[in-house]
Design a protein around this motif. Structure first.
Motif, PDB file in Angstrom:
ATOM      1  N   ASN A  94      51.187 -54.886  48.432  1.00 51.15           N
ATOM      2  CA  ASN A  94      52.485 -55.435  48.815  1.00 51.15           C
ATOM      3  C   ASN A  94      53.121 -54.715  49.997  1.00 51.15           C
ATOM      4  O   ASN A  94      54.135 -55.166  50.515  1.00 51.15           O
ATOM      5  CB  ASN A  94      53.456 -55.411  47.633  1.00 51.15           C
ATOM      6  CG  ASN A  94      52.992 -56.319  46.523  1.00 51.15           C
ATOM      7  OD1 ASN A  94      52.157 -55.938  45.724  1.00 51.15           O
ATOM      8  ND2 ASN A  94      53.512 -57.525  46.497  1.00 51.15           N
ATOM      9  N   VAL A  95      52.546 -53.601  50.428  1.00 51.38           N
ATOM     10  CA  VAL A  95      53.088 -52.864  51.570  1.00 51.38           C
ATOM     11  C   VAL A  95      52.633 -53.558  52.852  1.00 51.38           C
ATOM     12  O   VAL A  95      51.443 -53.627  53.145  1.00 51.38           O
ATOM     13  CB  VAL A  95      52.645 -51.384  51.550  1.00 51.38           C
ATOM     14  CG1 VAL A  95      53.094 -50.676  52.825  1.00 51.38           C
ATOM     15  CG2 VAL A  95      53.202 -50.681  50.322  1.00 51.38           C
ATOM     16  N   LEU A  96      53.599 -54.077  53.592  1.00 53.30           N
ATOM     17  CA  LEU A  96      53.313 -54.768  54.854  1.00 53.30           C
ATOM     18  C   LEU A  96      53.283 -53.810  56.031  1.00 53.30           C
ATOM     19  O   LEU A  96      52.616 -54.064  57.027  1.00 53.30           O
ATOM     20  CB  LEU A  96      54.377 -55.839  55.113  1.00 53.30           C
ATOM     21  CG  LEU A  96      54.545 -56.900  54.035  1.00 53.30           C
ATOM     22  CD1 LEU A  96      55.726 -57.806  54.369  1.00 53.30           C
ATOM     23  CD2 LEU A  96      53.270 -57.700  53.863  1.00 53.30           C
ATOM     24  N   GLY A  97      54.042 -52.719  55.930  1.00 58.81           N
ATOM     25  CA  GLY A  97      54.104 -51.736  56.995  1.00 58.81           C
ATOM     26  C   GLY A  97      54.513 -50.400  56.428  1.00 58.81           C
ATOM     27  O   GLY A  97      55.242 -50.334  55.437  1.00 58.81           O
ATOM     28  N   CYS A  98      54.029 -49.331  57.031  1.00 62.54           N
ATOM     29  CA  CYS A  98      54.363 -47.975  56.597  1.00 62.54           C
ATOM     30  C   CYS A  98      54.488 -47.122  57.856  1.00 62.54           C
ATOM     31  O   CYS A  98      53.587 -47.127  58.695  1.00 62.54           O
ATOM     32  CB  CYS A  98      53.273 -47.428  55.686  1.00 62.54           C
ATOM     33  SG  CYS A  98      53.521 -45.702  55.202  1.00 62.54           S
ATOM     34  N   TYR A  99      55.612 -46.421  57.966  1.00 65.31           N
ATOM     35  CA  TYR A  99      55.885 -45.632  59.162  1.00 65.31           C
ATOM     36  C   TYR A  99      56.260 -44.208  58.778  1.00 65.31           C
ATOM     37  O   TYR A  99      57.151 -44.011  57.949  1.00 65.31           O
ATOM     38  CB  TYR A  99      57.043 -46.253  59.956  1.00 65.31           C
ATOM     39  CG  TYR A  99      56.793 -47.700  60.291  1.00 65.31           C
ATOM     40  CD1 TYR A  99      56.098 -48.060  61.437  1.00 65.31           C
ATOM     41  CD2 TYR A  99      57.232 -48.701  59.433  1.00 65.31           C
ATOM     42  CE1 TYR A  99      55.850 -49.390  61.729  1.00 65.31           C
ATOM     43  CE2 TYR A  99      56.984 -50.037  59.719  1.00 65.31           C
ATOM     44  CZ  TYR A  99      56.301 -50.374  60.864  1.00 65.31           C
ATOM     45  OH  TYR A  99      56.047 -51.687  61.151  1.00 65.31           O
ATOM     46  N   LEU A 100      55.603 -43.217  59.375  1.00 62.74           N
ATOM     47  CA  LEU A 100      56.011 -41.821  59.255  1.00 62.74           C
ATOM     48  C   LEU A 100      57.234 -41.653  60.138  1.00 62.74           C
ATOM     49  O   LEU A 100      57.235 -42.068  61.305  1.00 62.74           O
ATOM     50  CB  LEU A 100      54.888 -40.889  59.712  1.00 62.74           C
ATOM     51  CG  LEU A 100      55.199 -39.394  59.730  1.00 62.74           C
ATOM     52  CD1 LEU A 100      55.509 -38.875  58.332  1.00 62.74           C
ATOM     53  CD2 LEU A 100      54.032 -38.630  60.350  1.00 62.74           C
TER      54      LEU A 100
END
Length: 153
Positions: A94-100
């Motif tokens: 379900n994670v569409l995007g992940c940003y540090l």
């Protein structure tokens, strides 16, 4: 990006509008022969300027009516901590995007959920189980204003 000439930018603009265009149609639109256009495309792909071709799916049409922006704090910023978190978050469908991130939170996630109950399941089964997480702060999008798949050239 500075190595791109006007012809490369023209090719990229056309592809951003329609990535399913044939090479012959693309060549005609940008004023190249099909073989020259094909060579340029190959260079753009091999150099990583073109990272892939994708179908843009409608989350709403697939019954994912909620988008959550989730701020995550980890127990530390050690390389091992970050890499373990990143490996685990990549497994969540379900994670569409992940940003540090810099600032107060370590990561921001963009998550698609069918409804509030589905988000609760995602939170319980996925987010809370991610390694090194010490704080989760969720916000829900009320309305999408802009979701650009492309950058300006």
């Amino acid at each position: 990006m500075s190595d791109l000439d006007a012809m490369d930018r023209s090719i990229l603009r056309v592809l951003q509008q329609n990535a399913r265009i044939t090479n012959a149609e693309l060549a005609e639109k940008v004023g190249l022969s099909p073989s020259a256009c094909s060579r340029r495309l190959d260079i753009l792909e091999k150099s990583g300027v073109i990272g892939g071709y994708h179908a843009r799916l409608s989350h709403k049409a697939l019954d994912y009516k909620m988008i959550a922006m989730v701020h995550i704090s980890l127990s530390g910023q050690f390389a091992k901590t970050l890499s373990e978190f990143e490996a685990a978050v990549k497994l969540c469908p379900n994670v569409l995007g992940c940003y540090l991130m810099s600032g107060e939170y370590d990561y921001i996630l963009r998550i698609a959920a069918r409804d509030l109950e589905d988000y609760e399941r995602i939170h319980r089964d996925w987010l809370s189980a991610l390694p090194h997480v010490v704080k989760i702060n969720s916000s829900f999008a009320l309305r999408e204003v802009i979701d650009r798949p492309n950058v300006g050239l």
